[in-house]
Design a protein around this motif. Structure first.
Motif, PDB file in Angstrom:
ATOM      1  N   PRO A 193      10.717 102.069  12.008  1.00  0.00           N
ATOM      2  CA  PRO A 193      10.954 102.347  10.656  1.00  0.00           C
ATOM      3  C   PRO A 193      10.903 101.154   9.918  1.00  0.00           C
ATOM      4  N   VAL A 194      10.493 101.028   8.763  1.00  0.00           N
ATOM      5  CA  VAL A 194      10.201  99.829   7.617  1.00  0.00           C
ATOM      6  C   VAL A 194      11.026 100.443   6.464  1.00  0.00           C
ATOM      7  N   ARG A 195      11.830  99.627   5.832  1.00  0.00           N
ATOM      8  CA  ARG A 195      12.099  99.929   4.510  1.00  0.00           C
ATOM      9  C   ARG A 195      12.053  98.727   3.462  1.00  0.00           C
ATOM     10  N   THR A 196      11.906  99.089   2.342  1.00  0.00           N
ATOM     11  CA  THR A 196      12.096  97.847   1.315  1.00  0.00           C
ATOM     12  C   THR A 196      13.743  97.903   0.820  1.00  0.00           C
ATOM     13  N   ALA A 197      14.311  96.772   0.919  1.00  0.00           N
ATOM     14  CA  ALA A 197      15.702  96.760   0.680  1.00  0.00           C
ATOM     15  C   ALA A 197      16.226  95.548  -0.256  1.00  0.00           C
ATOM     16  N   PHE A 198      16.900  95.660  -1.088  1.00  0.00           N
ATOM     17  CA  PHE A 198      17.235  94.641  -2.093  1.00  0.00           C
ATOM     18  C   PHE A 198      18.777  94.219  -1.913  1.00  0.00           C
ATOM     19  N   ASP A 199      18.893  92.780  -1.784  1.00  0.00           N
ATOM     20  CA  ASP A 199      20.542  92.333  -1.705  1.00  0.00           C
ATOM     21  C   ASP A 199      20.908  92.411  -3.086  1.00  0.00           C
ATOM     22  N   PRO A 200      22.435  92.168  -3.192  1.00  0.00           N
ATOM     23  CA  PRO A 200      23.046  92.176  -4.391  1.00  0.00           C
ATOM     24  C   PRO A 200      22.416  91.051  -5.227  1.00  0.00           C
ATOM     25  N   ALA A 201      22.215  91.530  -6.602  1.00  0.00           N
ATOM     26  CA  ALA A 201      21.884  90.548  -7.575  1.00  0.00           C
ATOM     27  C   ALA A 201      22.677  89.251  -7.574  1.00  0.00           C
ATOM     28  N   ILE A 202      22.020  88.045  -8.057  1.00  0.00           N
ATOM     29  CA  ILE A 202      22.690  86.658  -7.902  1.00  0.00           C
ATOM     30  C   ILE A 202      22.288  86.207  -9.511  1.00  0.00           C
ATOM     31  N   ASP A 203      23.273  86.027 -10.009  1.00  0.00           N
ATOM     32  CA  ASP A 203      23.057  85.392 -11.687  1.00  0.00           C
ATOM     33  C   ASP A 203      22.677  84.056 -11.343  1.00  0.00           C
TER      34      ASP A 203
END
Length: 228
Positions: A193-203
């Motif tokens: 399985p493949v998924r698009t994931a986003f890490d926590p935002a960095i200012d």
């Protein structure tokens, strides 16, 4: 059954968009097509300019049955497309790598959309509306949480609109389809399985005191528009 299966709706099927190979993987109802478009945020635009084919990635946004395409006013693609030449827009979402016992039967579980038609230049009040839809398609609520573009910035930005009236979706789900004899072989078969994931935002390190991370970025993810 794929999660995008829905009640029948308007069909966008034409002779040009009808799937010839593996027709059972085709879907032509607007709801299925819109769901795929709403989950993606990068499309590839195919066109011919001065006899040379080009395929260019760009951002997009959907408003009903209209697709908005964005780019620089100096862009060769935007200048060419504004002449309302025939174009092909594709969006692809990858769900899994399909690993079979034979090299031949390897595949990819995916959901894709192909849209055929012509795009036209957007100006005036609709231009701001289209840019709002495109911006919020990529990050919901972002348009009202930023400085609006200046007149100079608006002139430097081109916006095209394309009606979503001739399109098809192609969907592949499930495990590999090995040949019967290959199931007797001692090789692993299945899906990854493949998924698009986003890490926590960095200012960027230059926030003013008291500026906090917007709630819409705390748990940012891609999915149907109503899920973001």
């Amino acid at each position: 059954m794929d999660k995008l299966t829905v009640e029948p709706s308007e069909s966008l099927k034409t002779k040009r968009t009808e799937l010839r190979r593996f027709p059972k993987k085709g879907a032509y109802d607007r709801r299925t097509i819109n769901a795929i478009l709403d989950e993606g945020f990068v499309c590839h635009v195919g066109f011919v300019h001065d006899g040379q084919p080009f395929v260019i990635p760009t951002g997009y946004g959907r408003d009903g049955d209209t697709l908005y395409l964005h780019g620089s006013s100096a862009s060769r693609m935007m200048r060419a497309l504004s002449k309302e030449i025939p174009i092909c827009v594709t969006v692809t979402l990858i769900d899994a790598l399909v690993l079979a016992r034979s090299v031949f039967n390897h595949s990819v579980n995916h959901r894709s959309v192909v849209i055929l038609g012509k795009a036209s230049l957007v100006e005036g009040e609709e231009k701001e509306h289209g840019l709002t839809m495109l911006t919020n398609h990529i990050v919901a609520q972002r348009w009202t949480d930023t400085r609006p573009p200046t007149e100079i910035e608006m002139k430097a930005t081109s916006l095209l609109k394309m009606p979503i009236t001739e399109a098809s979706a192609k969907i592949r789900t499930g495990p590999p389809g090995d040949d019967d004899a290959d199931y007797e072989l001692a090789y692993w078969g299945g899906i990854l399985p493949v998924r698009t994931a986003f890490d926590p935002a960095i200012d960027d390190g230059r926030l003013l005191p008291g500026v906090e991370l917007p709630k819409y970025l705390v748990d940012y993810h891609r999915g149907p528009s109503e899920d973001r």
